[in-house]
Design a protein around this motif. Structure first.
Motif, short mmCIF file in Angstrom:
data_model
loop_
_atom_site.label_atom_id
_atom_site.label_comp_id
_atom_site.label_asym_id
_atom_site.label_seq_id
_atom_site.Cartn_x
_atom_site.Cartn_y
_atom_site.Cartn_z
N HIS A 327 0.81 -1.22 0.00
CA HIS A 327 0.00 0.00 0.00
C HIS A 327 0.85 1.27 0.00
N SER A 328 1.87 1.34 0.86
CA SER A 328 2.59 2.61 1.00
C SER A 328 3.38 2.93 -0.27
N SER A 329 3.95 1.90 -0.92
CA SER A 329 4.68 2.12 -2.17
C SER A 329 3.71 2.59 -3.27
N ALA A 330 2.56 1.92 -3.34
CA ALA A 330 1.56 2.28 -4.36
C ALA A 330 1.11 3.73 -4.18
N ALA A 356 -8.47 3.11 -5.74
CA ALA A 356 -9.74 3.01 -5.00
C ALA A 356 -10.26 1.57 -5.00
N LEU A 357 -10.18 0.89 -6.17
CA LEU A 357 -10.68 -0.48 -6.26
C LEU A 357 -9.86 -1.43 -5.38
N HIS A 358 -8.56 -1.18 -5.31
CA HIS A 358 -7.71 -2.10 -4.55
C HIS A 358 -7.74 -1.81 -3.05
N SER A 363 -6.91 0.04 5.97
CA SER A 363 -7.02 0.85 7.20
C SER A 363 -6.43 2.25 7.03
N SER A 364 -5.41 2.38 6.15
CA SER A 364 -4.88 3.75 5.98
C SER A 364 -5.12 4.24 4.54
N SER A 365 -6.29 3.91 3.99
CA SER A 365 -6.63 4.37 2.64
C SER A 365 -6.61 5.89 2.57
N SER A 366 -5.95 6.42 1.53
CA SER A 366 -5.85 7.88 1.38
C SER A 366 -6.66 8.36 0.19
N SER A 532 -13.07 6.83 4.67
CA SER A 532 -13.08 6.06 3.42
C SER A 532 -13.14 4.56 3.69
N ARG A 533 -13.07 4.16 4.96
CA ARG A 533 -13.27 2.73 5.25
C ARG A 533 -14.74 2.40 5.15
N ARG A 534 -15.02 1.25 4.55
CA ARG A 534 -16.43 0.88 4.42
C ARG A 534 -16.72 -0.34 5.23
#
Length: 534
Positions: A327-330, A356-358, A363-366, A532-534
């Motif tokens: 996640h952090s690299s992406a 967004a899809l991935h 937990s730390s979606s930006s 943004s967590r669902r």
């Protein structure tokens, strides 16, 4: 798509007219062949034609099953007895590649339900395909998709109603029709492509084998629109599934071959024999010259766009978003590219959609921060809203399959080994979900609880004849997957179809037309990150 005009001319057909074109003059010395879809409008046009016939005799071919009542209406209109024959010739679909077909139907659903007209058209197209291939299949469908179940039922109804037409010689293993839904894999149509056919469609757009090159800087008049068809173009047939790097060297070989064959215009054509040889070789030379200039132009334009839009870098990050789980690299890479002025509005939005899809539930979606970045770099409201529309269309809540994490130990080991070996090409790591689905199906391991059979019967043996149809559109990357599966599994024949063949732009249009408009982005930026967590 199937026949060129020059091929039809060789069959002594000299005039091409549409039945609905006004002011056609009468030509009683000509016979007419009519090839029509059996729609109400077409039957009505034909009735008007037969009441006042313009040609001496009519041979009528319908591309699908025509009702007895329509045949009766035509017979009543044929007072002058000009109709020689009426036949059904099942071709109610577009044959794109030898193993791919489309219905050219964009926006087939409203939300999660079929648009009734689109359902009727898809049922007709699919049953015509089955009749033309002489298949009466068992049907499986994706359980998580209501439209897949509905289409399966409609096709089954037609097979039951027209049981005499579907009474083909039984094969040891019955054919199988598998119906899938595009919303299960919204990643594949969002990726940039690097094999020739898929790349041309993604960057230039293929419309019934035609490519519009009118926007290419300095294009000559005769290359404003070109046709790419594997049937009539040997270079295209041999290269359509190759990577872009290979195409470049093959174009160079084609050019060198052409230079060698060029007639030596400098040599004087002194004897009759010289002239005769030149004239005999000229058509071949002319054809090759056309092929060379066409492909050099297309590949040149693809190269220009790759450089102008920084697509090598963009594609590398897309592949990371689709295939890796870091996640952090992406996030870091997406942010970096959103700052790059060479990256177009479409590519910037596409990266955020893939993120967004991935990572919609990470937990730390930006995601809100990235949508804000899109706004800051001037990306239009339409593209920003499409980020949430794509998640609505094909997010985790909707998917019946797990797109991102392998399901079993074997798959996890495979992915680990792939990582160790290093992928031969970072731009083509991604495999569509269809690859895994068909792989499981061929091995007889596709789960009945996810892809149930319609009706009580099930296949005891591994399927050999497979027709797979994707509601909401297939892609050329999936066409390549099927091509490779056909090549590597002797005895297995797979045909792929879709309501249309997508590139990213048409897929986003499909999402919007289906009624997924997305939320206004203003509200999502104000929201705290955790929302943004669902």
């Amino acid at each position: 798509m199937v026949y060129t005009q020059s091929e039809i001319l060789q069959k002594e057909v000299y005039l091409f007219e549409r039945l609905d074109s006004p002011n056609r003059e009468a030509m009683k010395h000509l016979k007419a062949i009519c090839f029509l879809r059996p729609t109400k409008e077409n039957v009505e046009f034909l009735i008007q034609e037969l009441r006042r016939p313009k040609y001496s005799i009519y041979f009528i071919y319908f591309s699908n099953v025509i009702s007895k009542s329509d045949v009766k209406s035509l017979a009543e209109a044929d007072e002058q007895e000009v109709v020689a024959e009426v036949q059904e010739f099942y071709g109610d679909y577009i044959a794109v590649n030898p193993h791919v077909f489309s219905l050219n139907l964009l926006g087939c659903c409203q939300g999660r339900s079929w648009d009734p007209a689109a359902l009727a058209r898809t049922t007709q197209g699919l049953t015509a395909l089955l009749l033309s291939l002489k298949k009466c299949p068992m049907i499986r469908y994706q359980l998580s998709s209501e439209p897949a179940k509905r289409l399966a039922e409609c096709v089954k109804q037609v097979i039951t109603k027209e049981y005499e037409l579907f009474d083909f010689r039984r094969t040891e293993v019955p054919p199988l029709l598998l119906i899938l839904d595009r919303s299960d894999d919204a990643i594949t149509p969002l990726l940039n492509q690097w094999t020739y056919q898929a790349m041309v469609h993604e960057l230039l757009g293929i419309n019934n084998n035609r490519i519009d090159l009118s926007r290419v800087p300095g294009i000559s008049k005769d290359l404003r629109e070109v046709v790419l068809s594997a049937e009539n173009d040997e270079f295209y047939a041999n290269n359509m599934y190759l990577n872009f790097a290979e195409i470049g060297s093959n174009i160079k070989n084609l050019m060198e071959d052409f230079q060698r064959r060029k007639p030596k215009e400098q040599q004087k054509l002194e004897s009759i024999a010289d002239m005769k040889a030149f004239v005999e070789n000229y058509p071949q030379f002319k054809k090759m010259s056309g092929t060379v200039s066409k492909h050099v132009t297309v590949v040149g334009e693809l190269s220009r766009l790759v450089g102008e839009r920084n697509l090598l870098e963009v594609s590398e990050v897309e592949q990371e978003l689709a295939c890796q789980n870091d996640h952090s690299s992406a996030l870091q890479n997406v942010r970096r590219l959103l700052q790059n002025p060479k990256v177009t509005e479409l590519d910037a939005a596409r990266l955020v959609m893939l993120y967004a899809l991935h990572y919609e539930r990470h937990s730390s979606s930006s995601l809100p921060g990235l949508v804000a970045d899109l706004k800051n770099r001037g990306v239009s409201e339409r593209y920003r809203k499409l980020v949430s529309a794509v998640v609505e269309y094909g997010g985790k809540r909707v998917r019946g399959s797990d797109l991102f994490s392998p399901k079993d130990a074997v798959a996890i080991t495979k992915q680990f080994l792939k990582g160790l070996k290093g992928v031969e090409n970072v731009y083509t790591q991604h495999q569509p979900l269809l690859q895994e689905t068909l792989d499981q199906l061929i091995k007889g391991k596709l789960k009945d609880n996810q892809f149930p059979y319609l009706g009580p019967n099930t296949l005891r043996d591994r399927p050999q004849d497979i027709i797979v149809f994707i509601i909401g559109g297939a892609t050329y990357e999936e066409a390549l997957t099927v091509y490779n599966l056909n090549r590597t599994n002797p005895g297995v024949r797979i045909v792929l179809g879709g309501t249309t063949i997508h590139n990213t732009k048409s897929f986003l249009e499909e999402v919007t037309t289906s009624g997924f408009r997305g939320r206004s982005t203003e509200s999502s930026q104000a929201a705290p990150r955790s929302s943004s967590r669902r």
